[in-house]
Design a protein around this motif. Structure first.
Motif, PDB file in Angstrom:
ATOM      1  N   HIS A 147      35.601  11.623 -14.519  1.00 32.04           N
ATOM      2  CA  HIS A 147      35.526  10.837 -14.938  1.00 32.04           C
ATOM      3  C   HIS A 147      35.255  10.322 -16.503  1.00 32.04           C
ATOM      4  O   HIS A 147      35.549   9.875 -17.283  1.00 32.04           O
ATOM      5  CB  HIS A 147      36.007   9.173 -14.317  1.00 32.04           C
ATOM      6  CG  HIS A 147      37.388   9.241 -13.090  1.00 32.04           C
ATOM      7  ND1 HIS A 147      36.974   7.869 -12.247  1.00 32.04           N
ATOM      8  CD2 HIS A 147      37.948   9.864 -13.104  1.00 32.04           C
ATOM      9  CE1 HIS A 147      37.703   8.231 -11.623  1.00 32.04           C
ATOM     10  NE2 HIS A 147      38.325   9.123 -11.589  1.00 32.04           N
ATOM     11  N   CYS A 148      34.206  10.474 -16.574  1.00 26.44           N
ATOM     12  CA  CYS A 148      32.855  10.776 -17.433  1.00 26.44           C
ATOM     13  C   CYS A 148      33.466  11.552 -18.366  1.00 26.44           C
ATOM     14  O   CYS A 148      33.264  11.153 -19.518  1.00 26.44           O
ATOM     15  CB  CYS A 148      31.175  11.225 -16.811  1.00 26.44           C
ATOM     16  SG  CYS A 148      29.906  10.846 -18.564  1.00 26.44           S
ATOM     17  N   LEU A 149      33.436  12.725 -17.638  1.00 28.86           N
ATOM     18  CA  LEU A 149      33.945  13.738 -19.117  1.00 28.86           C
ATOM     19  C   LEU A 149      35.310  13.265 -19.358  1.00 28.86           C
ATOM     20  O   LEU A 149      35.468  14.019 -20.530  1.00 28.86           O
ATOM     21  CB  LEU A 149      33.853  15.037 -18.329  1.00 28.86           C
ATOM     22  CG  LEU A 149      32.340  15.742 -18.203  1.00 28.86           C
ATOM     23  CD1 LEU A 149      31.939  16.669 -16.981  1.00 28.86           C
ATOM     24  CD2 LEU A 149      31.805  15.755 -19.131  1.00 28.86           C
ATOM     25  N   LEU A 150      36.645  13.345 -18.737  1.00 31.60           N
ATOM     26  CA  LEU A 150      37.732  12.711 -19.718  1.00 31.60           C
ATOM     27  C   LEU A 150      37.196  11.867 -20.287  1.00 31.60           C
ATOM     28  O   LEU A 150      38.574  11.427 -21.849  1.00 31.60           O
ATOM     29  CB  LEU A 150      38.633  12.461 -18.561  1.00 31.60           C
ATOM     30  CG  LEU A 150      39.114  14.024 -17.589  1.00 31.60           C
ATOM     31  CD1 LEU A 150      39.800  13.104 -16.493  1.00 31.60           C
ATOM     32  CD2 LEU A 150      39.433  14.665 -18.522  1.00 31.60           C
ATOM     33  N   SER A 151      36.782  11.038 -19.592  1.00 25.84           N
ATOM     34  CA  SER A 151      36.026   9.525 -21.542  1.00 25.84           C
ATOM     35  C   SER A 151      36.239   9.468 -22.029  1.00 25.84           C
ATOM     36  O   SER A 151      36.157   9.261 -23.907  1.00 25.84           O
ATOM     37  CB  SER A 151      35.277   8.318 -21.025  1.00 25.84           C
ATOM     38  OG  SER A 151      34.274   8.705 -20.577  1.00 25.84           O
ATOM     39  N   GLN A 152      35.170  11.360 -21.973  1.00 27.39           N
ATOM     40  CA  GLN A 152      34.508  11.743 -23.416  1.00 27.39           C
ATOM     41  C   GLN A 152      35.663  12.745 -24.939  1.00 27.39           C
ATOM     42  O   GLN A 152      35.122  12.054 -25.715  1.00 27.39           O
ATOM     43  CB  GLN A 152      33.478  12.392 -23.069  1.00 27.39           C
ATOM     44  CG  GLN A 152      31.949  11.620 -22.751  1.00 27.39           C
ATOM     45  CD  GLN A 152      31.251  12.153 -22.535  1.00 27.39           C
ATOM     46  OE1 GLN A 152      30.451  13.049 -23.287  1.00 27.39           O
ATOM     47  NE2 GLN A 152      30.430  12.502 -20.930  1.00 27.39           N
ATOM     48  N   LEU A 153      36.748  12.739 -24.090  1.00 26.78           N
ATOM     49  CA  LEU A 153      37.424  13.356 -24.600  1.00 26.78           C
ATOM     50  C   LEU A 153      38.392  12.326 -25.475  1.00 26.78           C
ATOM     51  O   LEU A 153      38.887  11.718 -25.382  1.00 26.78           O
ATOM     52  CB  LEU A 153      37.996  14.244 -23.662  1.00 26.78           C
ATOM     53  CG  LEU A 153      38.183  14.763 -22.877  1.00 26.78           C
ATOM     54  CD1 LEU A 153      39.285  15.641 -21.945  1.00 26.78           C
ATOM     55  CD2 LEU A 153      37.006  16.673 -23.319  1.00 26.78           C
ATOM     56  N   GLY A 154      39.559  13.239 -26.676  1.00 30.51           N
ATOM     57  CA  GLY A 154      40.523  12.827 -27.423  1.00 30.51           C
ATOM     58  C   GLY A 154      41.893  12.764 -26.580  1.00 30.51           C
ATOM     59  O   GLY A 154      41.605  13.567 -25.898  1.00 30.51           O
ATOM     60  N   PRO A 155      42.490  11.777 -27.132  1.00 39.92           N
ATOM     61  CA  PRO A 155      43.924  11.649 -27.001  1.00 39.92           C
ATOM     62  C   PRO A 155      44.869  13.025 -26.357  1.00 39.92           C
ATOM     63  O   PRO A 155      44.813  13.447 -24.953  1.00 39.92           O
ATOM     64  CB  PRO A 155      44.113  10.601 -27.367  1.00 39.92           C
ATOM     65  CG  PRO A 155      43.651   9.651 -28.356  1.00 39.92           C
ATOM     66  CD  PRO A 155      41.852  10.827 -28.631  1.00 39.92           C
ATOM     67  N   ALA A 156      44.353  14.085 -27.218  1.00 42.47           N
ATOM     68  CA  ALA A 156      45.019  15.146 -27.333  1.00 42.47           C
ATOM     69  C   ALA A 156      44.539  15.954 -26.223  1.00 42.47           C
ATOM     70  O   ALA A 156      45.298  16.782 -24.706  1.00 42.47           O
ATOM     71  CB  ALA A 156      45.422  15.488 -28.137  1.00 42.47           C
ATOM     72  N   ALA A 157      43.368  16.403 -25.848  1.00 42.38           N
ATOM     73  CA  ALA A 157      42.567  16.676 -25.441  1.00 42.38           C
ATOM     74  C   ALA A 157      42.572  16.735 -23.604  1.00 42.38           C
ATOM     75  O   ALA A 157      42.854  16.686 -22.833  1.00 42.38           O
ATOM     76  CB  ALA A 157      40.930  17.072 -25.640  1.00 42.38           C
ATOM     77  N   ARG A 158      42.577  15.068 -23.542  1.00 42.40           N
ATOM     78  CA  ARG A 158      42.631  13.965 -22.027  1.00 42.40           C
ATOM     79  C   ARG A 158      43.962  14.981 -21.958  1.00 42.40           C
ATOM     80  O   ARG A 158      44.933  14.611 -20.352  1.00 42.40           O
ATOM     81  CB  ARG A 158      42.626  12.947 -22.438  1.00 42.40           C
ATOM     82  CG  ARG A 158      42.593  12.433 -20.918  1.00 42.40           C
ATOM     83  CD  ARG A 158      41.858  10.414 -21.437  1.00 42.40           C
ATOM     84  NE  ARG A 158      40.704  10.401 -22.371  1.00 42.40           N
ATOM     85  CZ  ARG A 158      40.166   9.281 -23.194  1.00 42.40           C
ATOM     86  NH1 ARG A 158      41.084   8.345 -22.920  1.00 42.40           N
ATOM     87  NH2 ARG A 158      39.243   9.580 -23.332  1.00 42.40           N
TER      88      ARG A 158
END
Length: 256
Positions: A147-158
């Protein structure tokens, strides 16, 4: 025949990537490591890791001695492998101090080339890490580090990550679907600790905090048994305040 060839290629590539992660994990242990420990560090299930380790040993890349796997002489001559092992040992040593200070296992992970990479874990018999045999990369939707790492990604990367690793509930407490996960990620503050309670493993709670290291998403986390949940937030808040002193030790990992 063409169909069989096209479906076999991704499987072979995936096996090579998993084998390389295992070789890197073995290289970080001068005296060798058990299959269970290597599976955890490489983010693989124990059966998958054990099959690959046996194959690597059969092909001469590893040796099994006294129940642990060590690099063969041929692999040890690869300077990059030796350097990686040395750096990961340094990370584990640094995390060990914080493990002892908070009385809980400490994890450090980065988001690298589209995958969750668990760089190092510092645990002990008194404070064991969570180890249920799951592939850590494929379960980011369930654990606090993910959750912590995904929250730091941009919408496309997520979106790309979730397309490759769909949300599948692991416990009755897990988020049920992609929409619920995206809603949670969108509600997180920039440096806010991320907490999950029994979403990844029953009887376990965990929390993660983001680590600011250039443009790379990174995170530090701890886990505790459910009956020690009252310790979770104070411990992770202490860790968050200490992140500044950790960055020098952890900075190398951003380039792995």
């Amino acid at each position: 025949m063409a169909t069989a060839t096209s479906t076999a290629v991704p499987t072979l590539i995936g096996s090579v990537r998993r084998a390389l992660r295992l070789l890197e994990a073995v290289g970080s242990h001068q005296d060798g490591a058990t299959a269970k420990q290597l599976a955890r560090e490489a983010g693989l299930s124990l059966p998958t890791a054990y099959h690959l380790l046996r194959t690597l040993a059969y092909e001469g890349y590893l040796r099994r001695e006294r129940g642990v796997f060590v690099l063969s002489d041929a692999v040890e001559r690869l300077a990059c492998g030796e350097a990686l092992g040395s750096r990961r040992n340094g990370i584990a040593d640094s995390l060990g101090h914080w493990r002892d200070a908070v009385g809980a296992p400490v994890y450090f992970a980065v988001y690298h080339e589209g995958e969750i990479c668990l760089v190092a874990v510092a645990d002990s018999p008194a404070a064991p890490a969570v180890d249920d045999g799951a592939d850590f990369r494929e379960t980011a939707h369930a654990h606090a580090i993910g959750h912590c790492l995904l929250s730091q990604l941009g919408p496309a990367a997520r979106r790309d990550h979730l397309d490759r690793h769909p949300v599948r509930p692991r416990t009755p407490y897990s988020l049920p679907d992609r929409g619920a996960l995206l809603a949670r990620l969108g509600s997180l503050g920039r440096m806010e600790p991320v907490v999950e309670r029994q979403e990844y493993a029953l009887g376990t709670v965990s929390a993660a905090v983001p680590v600011t290291a250039g443009s790379t998403a990174a995170a530090l986390a701890i886990s505790l048994p459910l009956d020690q949940e009252a310790r979770l937030l104070p411990a992770v808040e202490w860790l968050r305040r200490e992140i500044g002193t950790l960055l020098t030790s952890l900075a190398f990992s951003i380039s792995i």
